[in-house]
Motif scaffolding. Structure first.
Motif, short mmCIF file in Angstrom:
data_model
loop_
_atom_site.label_atom_id
_atom_site.label_comp_id
_atom_site.label_asym_id
_atom_site.label_seq_id
_atom_site.Cartn_x
_atom_site.Cartn_y
_atom_site.Cartn_z
N MET A 219 0.86 -1.34 0.00
CA MET A 219 -0.16 -0.18 0.23
C MET A 219 0.97 1.13 0.08
N LEU A 222 1.93 3.16 -3.10
CA LEU A 222 0.69 4.01 -3.70
C LEU A 222 0.53 5.55 -2.95
N ARG B 25 0.09 28.25 30.29
CA ARG B 25 0.06 27.04 30.28
C ARG B 25 -0.92 26.40 29.13
N THR B 29 -0.16 24.81 25.82
CA THR B 29 -0.54 23.38 25.34
C THR B 29 -1.37 23.21 24.26
N TYR B 32 0.84 23.52 21.00
CA TYR B 32 1.58 22.16 20.73
C TYR B 32 0.50 21.19 20.30
N GLN B 33 -0.71 21.16 20.89
CA GLN B 33 -1.72 20.10 20.18
C GLN B 33 -1.99 20.54 18.89
N LEU B 36 0.75 19.69 16.40
CA LEU B 36 0.99 18.12 16.20
C LEU B 36 -0.19 17.57 15.20
N PHE B 37 -1.75 18.07 15.69
CA PHE B 37 -3.11 17.58 15.31
C PHE B 37 -2.75 17.89 13.81
N VAL B 40 -0.52 16.06 11.61
CA VAL B 40 -1.22 14.59 11.24
C VAL B 40 -2.12 14.60 10.34
N TYR B 46 -1.89 14.57 2.60
CA TYR B 46 -0.94 14.48 1.64
C TYR B 46 -0.95 12.91 1.08
N PHE B 47 -1.08 11.87 1.92
CA PHE B 47 -1.17 10.57 1.39
C PHE B 47 -2.37 10.32 0.60
N ASN B 50 -1.92 11.63 -2.88
CA ASN B 50 -0.95 10.85 -3.47
C ASN B 50 -1.81 9.57 -4.25
N ALA B 51 -2.46 9.04 -3.14
CA ALA B 51 -2.95 7.71 -3.34
C ALA B 51 -4.02 7.89 -4.40
N VAL B 366 -5.51 -0.38 -1.17
CA VAL B 366 -5.87 0.61 0.21
C VAL B 366 -7.23 -0.21 0.72
N ILE B 369 -6.61 -3.62 2.56
CA ILE B 369 -5.88 -3.56 3.77
C ILE B 369 -6.78 -2.89 4.84
N MET B 373 -7.69 -4.34 8.52
CA MET B 373 -7.55 -3.86 9.94
C MET B 373 -8.71 -3.71 10.51
N LEU B 377 -9.24 -5.27 14.04
CA LEU B 377 -9.45 -4.37 15.16
C LEU B 377 -10.83 -4.72 15.90
#
Lengths: 368, 399
Positions: A219, A222, B25, B29, B32-33, B36-37, B40, B46-47, B50-51, B366, B369, B373, B377
């Motif tokens: 995957m 891709l 504080r 915080t 930061y969050q 980071l968020f 992600v 981005y992925f 591309n996919a 994709v 998988i 998952m 899960l």
């Protein structure tokens, strides 16, 4: 003189008590004290008698250490170790060019030396960290070449035991800090960070490693922009790192939970910031507690690297299996698997013994 | 440092709010969050971008439409009927049921054999505990995949059907797998199954009553005889009432193969054996540590009350040990379910194996998988939910 005591008429004299001391008494007490225990002992002895002599015959007495497949197929011949010896180089190094086998061998020696050095508490300082960085670079240079006049070897040709070791050790070295960060994130007071860490850890731990390896192998290409390609070995390595990190995180979290709140408060009242508090006060204690489960995680991870066979990487187990397909040597599966199992056993068993030793060594308060 | 020494000299041109806000504080915080968020989310976007682009270029239609297309992939065994003309969706379902089959049978076997092995490991007889310990060390320190390959070779090297091992009447072990007797019944089987369910419920209710009575009066009512009668009589009654034809079929050798009974394929046999032999070593260690976690004084106290060893184990030690045993057992069951995915390596058509073939045939990596998952899960989450419920039930009720 004491008069000889006469038993009353009609009363049988009681025999002397059964010996309970000495080796005979010990044997009687341990193995034959009750009927059930006697049966257990006899069954075990029967089992050993039925299993051990034939196994000895197969593995040693009737085994063939040199010769060809024809000699091995003679009736009455035991294990064909000649096959293992014949294929040893291939199993250890895979398709690495034969005249350059000294390079993976040197890499493994560096690796084992570093592991040995890391085992001693005396060497646990900052220098060890630099040593590891240097060693990892040296190991990579030895394997890949391309500098210092060493011929360049593509990762496609890497294989065998060095590949297994590289996957395992680089995986662990890289996963360890990530795992610690994830564990800290999961205990963080920032809700978004905590949630992201929880989702990551649970998702990775909830699915089999194969799924993650498939993701990396099939995957992930891709997901990259057109034309960008990442080496297959590197992708598998990253997948293993991400996988191991989640498990290490859970182990470390167990240790963090075991640290009393007072330690946090004391560190804060000394004016330490979050990272200083963690690095100087909390983590050293937490990691010490989790050494045994951590080593179990490491052992499990070392064994799990065999799964790369499924996405077609040429690790130690794959090398052994492809040695089995040699038409001249068909059918010596059991020998090959017993040999592979003993190599894995050697590594894992020494790791688990080391963890026992370290546990006692780091906790003098618990030693008696 | 000079700046800090003379804070008054710093230009207070409306910039002193920076450290104040920065050191707040909540602000920090949140920042930061958010970073980071956002990172992600950006990575996902981005992925995904591309996919989508790559799939368009390769001519793969994204989405789950492929599940309805005919699969053309042969599957060696399954619980439900399946032909290669069926859809991918059904093929994946067959694989999923195969995973369930090996996991459920395996978890039952692992519990029984693992606890037995753990108790053997605790035996005061050093011969027995030493043998068991050797087994545990060997199993735990070698890779599972290697063990599966090993068992598969062993099963493959068994004698041909004509020279099959015949340890019990009607059980044949050969290189075609294991043949066992089986009951052949039609839809009427449901009546028997429901009667059996009724019998189990009845026995449980009777056990509750008996325990309540013992708590009230102190008199002990034996439960087992009535439960056995219920469990045997009710299904038989159902079979007689609805005249369900139950024909026990016993495998026998005809020509070069077996007829009758049911057979476990070599792949299934090797997988089940390998996974079970591997997992019981872990269960044995869990049981050992659980039993050893109960203080020795509990044994002594129970003995001084005049209880026998077996009753001590059942009434005093096990209830306390279970509290230690259950959490790691949960992860062992989970590991079993996840490890069953190694079936793909020895050719047992489990979920991973079928999905892998689907992925290779359709290129829908994709989506497939994602299915994998999602399934694993949900298996993991439901096993842990069940075990958490059980764990709460047996947990120490403190005042």
């Amino acid at each position: 003189m004491i008069p000889h005591r006469q038993a009353a008429p009609g009363v049988e004299p009681i025999g002397p008590p059964i010996i309970v001391t000495g080796w005979l008494g010990w044997i009687r007490q341990t193995f034959f004290n009750t009927p059930l225990n006697t049966i257990i002992t006899l069954t075990c002895l029967l089992f050993l008698w039925r299993v051990l002599p034939p196994f000895y015959d197969w593995a040693f007495a009737a085994a063939l250490w040199e010769g060809d497949a024809k000699a091995c197929r003679q009736p009455g011949t035991g294990a064909c170790w000649a096959f293992v010896i014949e294929k040893l180089r291939f199993a250890l190094f895979g398709f690495y060019p034969a005249d350059l086998h000294w390079r993976p061998l040197a890499m493994m020696l560096v690796f084992i030396a570093m592991i040995g050095a890391s085992g001693y508490q005396r060497f646990w300082r900052r220098e060890l960290f630099y040593g590891w960085v240097v060693a990892l670079v040296a190991m990579y240079v030895l394997m890949a070449g391309g500098v210092f006049g060493l011929a360049r070897i593509e990762t496609r040709q890497w294989g065998g035991l060095p590949l297994t070791m590289a996957l395992a050790i680089i995986g662990l070295v890289a996963a360890f800090p990530i795992g610690i960060l994830l564990a800290l994130g999961r205990r963080s007071r920032m809700p978004v960070i905590r949630m992201m860490c929880v989702v990551y850890i649970e998702c990775i731990r909830g699915v089999p490693l194969i799924t993650i390896l498939f993701m990396s192998a099939i995957m992930f290409p891709l997901l990259l922009p057109e034309g960008v390609q990442i080496d297959k070995l590197l992708r598998a390595q990253v997948a293993l790192i991400l996988f191991a990190a989640a498990y290490i995180a859970e182990t470390v979290r167990g240790g963090l939970q075991a640290i009393p709140r007072g330690q946090f408060e004391a560190a804060q009242s000394l004016g330490l910031g979050y990272w200083r508090m963690m690095a100087k006060v909390i983590l050293p204690q937490a990691l010490k507690i989790v050494i045994p489960p951590l080593v179990n995680t490491f052992i499990g991870f070392f064994k799990d690297t065999t799964l790369v066979i499924i996405i077609g990487l040429f690790d130690f187990l794959t090398a052994i299996r492809s040695a089995l397909t040699d038409p001249a040597w068909l059918g010596f599966h059991v020998e090959a698997y017993v040999f592979a199992a003993s190599v894995y056993f050697l590594f894992c068993f020494s790791m688990s013994r080391y963890s026992l030793w370290l546990e006692g060594h780091l906790s003098p308060e618990r030693r008696r | 440092m000079a700046g800090l020494a003379h804070p008054k000299t710093a230009p207070s041109a409306g910039l002193d709010w920076i450290p104040r806000v920065w050191n707040n504080r909540l602000v920090r915080t949140t920042l930061y969050q958010a970073v980071l968020f956002g990172g992600v989310i950006w990575m996902f976007a981005y992925f995904t971008g591309n996919a989508v682009e790559n799939m368009a270029r390769l001519g793969i239609t994204s989405g789950y439409g492929f599940l309805d297309r005919p699969a053309n992939l042969p599957i060696g065994e399954g619980i439900i009927a399946y032909t290669p003309a069926d859809s991918y969706g059904r093929a994946i379902l067959v694989g999923l049921l195969n995973t369930f089959k090996v996991t459920i049978i395996g978890c039952v076997l692992v519990t029984i054999l693992g606890v037995t092995l753990g108790i053997m490991r605790l035996s005061p007889n050093p011969l027995l505990s030493g043998l068991v310990q050797t087994y545990i060390e060997v199993i735990r320190n070698t890779p599972l995949l290697l063990q599966l390959f090993f068992w598969y070779v062993i099963v493959r090297q068994l004698p041909a059907p004509r020279q099959a091992f015949n340890p019990l009447d009607g059980v044949f072990i050969s290189n075609r797998g294991v043949q066992i007797p089986w009951l052949e019944a039609d839809a009427g089987l449901w009546w028997i199954a429901s009667a059996l369910g009724l019998a189990i419920l009845g026995s449980l209710a009777y056990r509750r009553m008996a325990m309540a009575r013992q708590a009230r009066t102190g008199e002990f009512t034996p439960v087992l005889p009535l439960a056995l009668v219920l469990l045997l009589v009710l299904p038989a009654l159902a079979a007689w009432l609805f005249s369900v034809p139950i024909i026990p079929t016993i495998p026998e050798l005809k020509g070069f193969n077996f007829v009758g009974g049911t057979s476990l394929t070599p792949e299934f046999t090797a997988l089940l054996t390998g996974l079970t032999m591997y997992t019981i070593a872990f269960v044995a260690e869990i049981v050992r540590s659980g039993v050893q976690s109960v203080a020795h004084g509990q044994w002594e106290a129970a003995r001084s009350l005049g209880l026998r060893d077996r009753r001590i184990l059942r009434l005093i030690i096990l209830p306390q040990a279970l509290r230690v045993i259950v959490p790691p057992m949960t992860s062992t069951y989970l590991n079993y379910a996840k490890n069953s995915s190694l079936a793909v390596a020895i050719g047992y058509p489990d979920l991973v194996s079928v999905v892998n073939t689907t992925m290779n045939q359709t290129g829908q990596s994709v989506e497939t998988i994602a299915i994998l998952m999602a399934v694993y899960l949900s298996i993991s989450l439901s096993i842990s939910a069940f075990m958490n419920w059980y764990n709460r039930r047996i947990a120490l009720t403190e005042r």
